[in-house]
Design a protein around this motif. Structure first.
Motif, mmCIF file in Angstrom:
data_model
loop_
_atom_site.group_PDB
_atom_site.id
_atom_site.type_symbol
_atom_site.label_atom_id
_atom_site.label_comp_id
_atom_site.label_asym_id
_atom_site.label_seq_id
_atom_site.Cartn_x
_atom_site.Cartn_y
_atom_site.Cartn_z
ATOM 1 N N GLY A 34 29.450 44.964 -17.211
ATOM 2 C CA GLY A 34 29.914 45.473 -18.493
ATOM 3 C C GLY A 34 31.395 45.776 -18.577
ATOM 4 O O GLY A 34 31.862 46.292 -19.593
ATOM 5 N N TYR A 35 32.156 45.476 -17.537
ATOM 6 C CA TYR A 35 33.594 45.718 -17.566
ATOM 7 C C TYR A 35 34.295 44.654 -18.412
ATOM 8 O O TYR A 35 33.855 43.505 -18.471
ATOM 9 C CB TYR A 35 34.190 45.686 -16.155
ATOM 10 C CG TYR A 35 33.715 46.806 -15.267
ATOM 11 C CD1 TYR A 35 34.289 48.064 -15.354
ATOM 12 C CD2 TYR A 35 32.698 46.599 -14.346
ATOM 13 C CE1 TYR A 35 33.854 49.097 -14.538
ATOM 14 C CE2 TYR A 35 32.259 47.633 -13.530
ATOM 15 C CZ TYR A 35 32.841 48.873 -13.634
ATOM 16 O OH TYR A 35 32.410 49.893 -12.833
ATOM 17 N N ILE A 36 35.395 45.040 -19.023
ATOM 18 C CA ILE A 36 36.304 44.093 -19.659
ATOM 19 C C ILE A 36 37.300 43.702 -18.570
ATOM 20 O O ILE A 36 37.906 44.575 -17.943
ATOM 21 C CB ILE A 36 37.022 44.743 -20.848
ATOM 22 C CG1 ILE A 36 36.002 45.175 -21.904
ATOM 23 C CG2 ILE A 36 38.072 43.796 -21.428
ATOM 24 C CD1 ILE A 36 36.551 46.152 -22.925
ATOM 25 N N VAL A 37 37.445 42.401 -18.328
ATOM 26 C CA VAL A 37 38.237 41.941 -17.185
ATOM 27 C C VAL A 37 39.318 40.970 -17.638
ATOM 28 O O VAL A 37 39.075 40.082 -18.454
ATOM 29 C CB VAL A 37 37.334 41.244 -16.140
ATOM 30 C CG1 VAL A 37 38.151 40.780 -14.937
ATOM 31 C CG2 VAL A 37 36.207 42.159 -15.696
ATOM 32 N N VAL A 76 39.480 46.294 -16.470
ATOM 33 C CA VAL A 76 39.971 46.082 -15.112
ATOM 34 C C VAL A 76 40.831 44.824 -15.093
ATOM 35 O O VAL A 76 40.426 43.786 -15.616
ATOM 36 C CB VAL A 76 38.799 45.922 -14.116
ATOM 37 C CG1 VAL A 76 39.310 45.623 -12.712
ATOM 38 C CG2 VAL A 76 37.907 47.149 -14.114
ATOM 39 N N PHE A 77 42.028 44.929 -14.503
ATOM 40 C CA PHE A 77 42.846 43.758 -14.218
ATOM 41 C C PHE A 77 42.617 43.403 -12.755
ATOM 42 O O PHE A 77 42.670 44.289 -11.884
ATOM 43 C CB PHE A 77 44.334 44.043 -14.408
ATOM 44 C CG PHE A 77 44.805 44.171 -15.832
ATOM 45 C CD1 PHE A 77 43.947 44.061 -16.920
ATOM 46 C CD2 PHE A 77 46.149 44.403 -16.072
ATOM 47 C CE1 PHE A 77 44.413 44.179 -18.222
ATOM 48 C CE2 PHE A 77 46.626 44.527 -17.369
ATOM 49 C CZ PHE A 77 45.762 44.418 -18.439
ATOM 50 N N ILE A 78 42.375 42.137 -12.492
ATOM 51 C CA ILE A 78 42.252 41.634 -11.121
ATOM 52 C C ILE A 78 43.516 40.835 -10.841
ATOM 53 O O ILE A 78 43.780 39.828 -11.507
ATOM 54 C CB ILE A 78 41.008 40.746 -10.945
ATOM 55 C CG1 ILE A 78 39.744 41.536 -11.277
ATOM 56 C CG2 ILE A 78 40.961 40.188 -9.521
ATOM 57 C CD1 ILE A 78 38.496 40.669 -11.387
ATOM 58 N N VAL A 79 44.304 41.293 -9.861
ATOM 59 C CA VAL A 79 45.571 40.640 -9.533
ATOM 60 C C VAL A 79 45.476 40.107 -8.111
ATOM 61 O O VAL A 79 45.542 40.863 -7.143
ATOM 62 C CB VAL A 79 46.757 41.618 -9.670
ATOM 63 C CG1 VAL A 79 48.079 40.884 -9.437
ATOM 64 C CG2 VAL A 79 46.747 42.297 -11.039
ATOM 65 N N LYS A 112 50.791 43.617 -22.872
ATOM 66 C CA LYS A 112 49.862 43.440 -23.993
ATOM 67 C C LYS A 112 48.756 44.485 -24.028
ATOM 68 O O LYS A 112 48.212 44.772 -25.095
ATOM 69 C CB LYS A 112 49.224 42.053 -23.916
ATOM 70 C CG LYS A 112 50.207 40.922 -24.016
ATOM 71 C CD LYS A 112 49.523 39.601 -23.756
ATOM 72 C CE LYS A 112 50.559 38.492 -23.643
ATOM 73 N NZ LYS A 112 49.993 37.260 -23.125
ATOM 74 N N ALA A 113 48.385 45.018 -22.869
ATOM 75 C CA ALA A 113 47.255 45.952 -22.798
ATOM 76 C C ALA A 113 47.403 46.843 -21.575
ATOM 77 O O ALA A 113 48.042 46.464 -20.597
ATOM 78 C CB ALA A 113 45.935 45.187 -22.720
ATOM 79 N N THR A 114 46.790 48.017 -21.641
ATOM 80 C CA THR A 114 46.793 48.945 -20.509
ATOM 81 C C THR A 114 45.371 49.051 -19.975
ATOM 82 O O THR A 114 44.481 49.520 -20.687
ATOM 83 C CB THR A 114 47.295 50.331 -20.943
ATOM 84 O OG1 THR A 114 48.601 50.185 -21.500
ATOM 85 C CG2 THR A 114 47.356 51.279 -19.756
ATOM 86 N N PRO A 115 45.166 48.632 -18.737
ATOM 87 C CA PRO A 115 43.823 48.715 -18.162
ATOM 88 C C PRO A 115 43.526 50.131 -17.668
ATOM 89 O O PRO A 115 44.428 50.966 -17.536
ATOM 90 C CB PRO A 115 43.892 47.747 -16.984
ATOM 91 C CG PRO A 115 45.311 47.880 -16.518
ATOM 92 C CD PRO A 115 46.118 48.067 -17.788
ATOM 93 N N ASP A 116 42.263 50.377 -17.369
ATOM 94 C CA ASP A 116 41.878 51.629 -16.726
ATOM 95 C C ASP A 116 42.098 51.537 -15.227
ATOM 96 O O ASP A 116 42.365 52.545 -14.566
ATOM 97 C CB ASP A 116 40.406 51.926 -17.016
ATOM 98 C CG ASP A 116 40.161 52.060 -18.504
ATOM 99 O OD1 ASP A 116 40.679 53.025 -19.089
ATOM 100 O OD2 ASP A 116 39.482 51.198 -19.082
#
Length: 127
Positions: free
Chosen positions: A29-32, A8-11, A47-51
């Protein structure tokens, strides 16, 4: 139930909100990854694609709904789930614009973290 694979990206430009959401999501347990602006989000996306992206509507360098619209028009980013967040009283037209932009949910601030976690669990069930 812990989720150990979803990113998850938090913007959001509010560092305190980003920190609180990051702590809560990591505990589940999320990758943030955090971004304080649309430009920071673009750098993360390079750099990365979040879900999923939790995306504020009002950011210092632009509008989250417009950003979501642009993202969803790109086939690379179209599969990313977008949940819009806003502390403003938005009209039905604003909410419909978010839906047309491809947002899968709209969360009003101040954010109730247990409610957010519940909604994310529901999103993962249907995705």
């Amino acid at each position: 139930m812990k989720n150990n694979s979803n990113t998850v990206f938090i913007v959001d430009d509010d560092i305190h909100l980003r920190s609180a959401l990051t702590r809560a999501l990591k505990k589940e347990g999320y990758i943030v990854k955090e971004a304080g602006s649309l430009e920071d989000c673009k750098n993360l996306l390079a750099k990365a694609t979040p879900d999923l992206i939790l995306l504020d509507v009002v950011l210092p360098d632009g509008n989250g709904i417009d950003f979501a619209t642009d993202m969803m028009s790109n086939p690379v980013y179209a599969p990313i789930g977008v949940v819009l967040m806003s502390g403003m009283n938005l009209s039905n037209d604003d909410i419909l614009a978010g839906e047309r932009a491809g947002a899968i949910d709209f969360i009003k601030k101040p954010i109730n973290i247990p409610e957010l976690l519940f909604r994310l669990r529901m999103i993962w069930k249907v995705r």
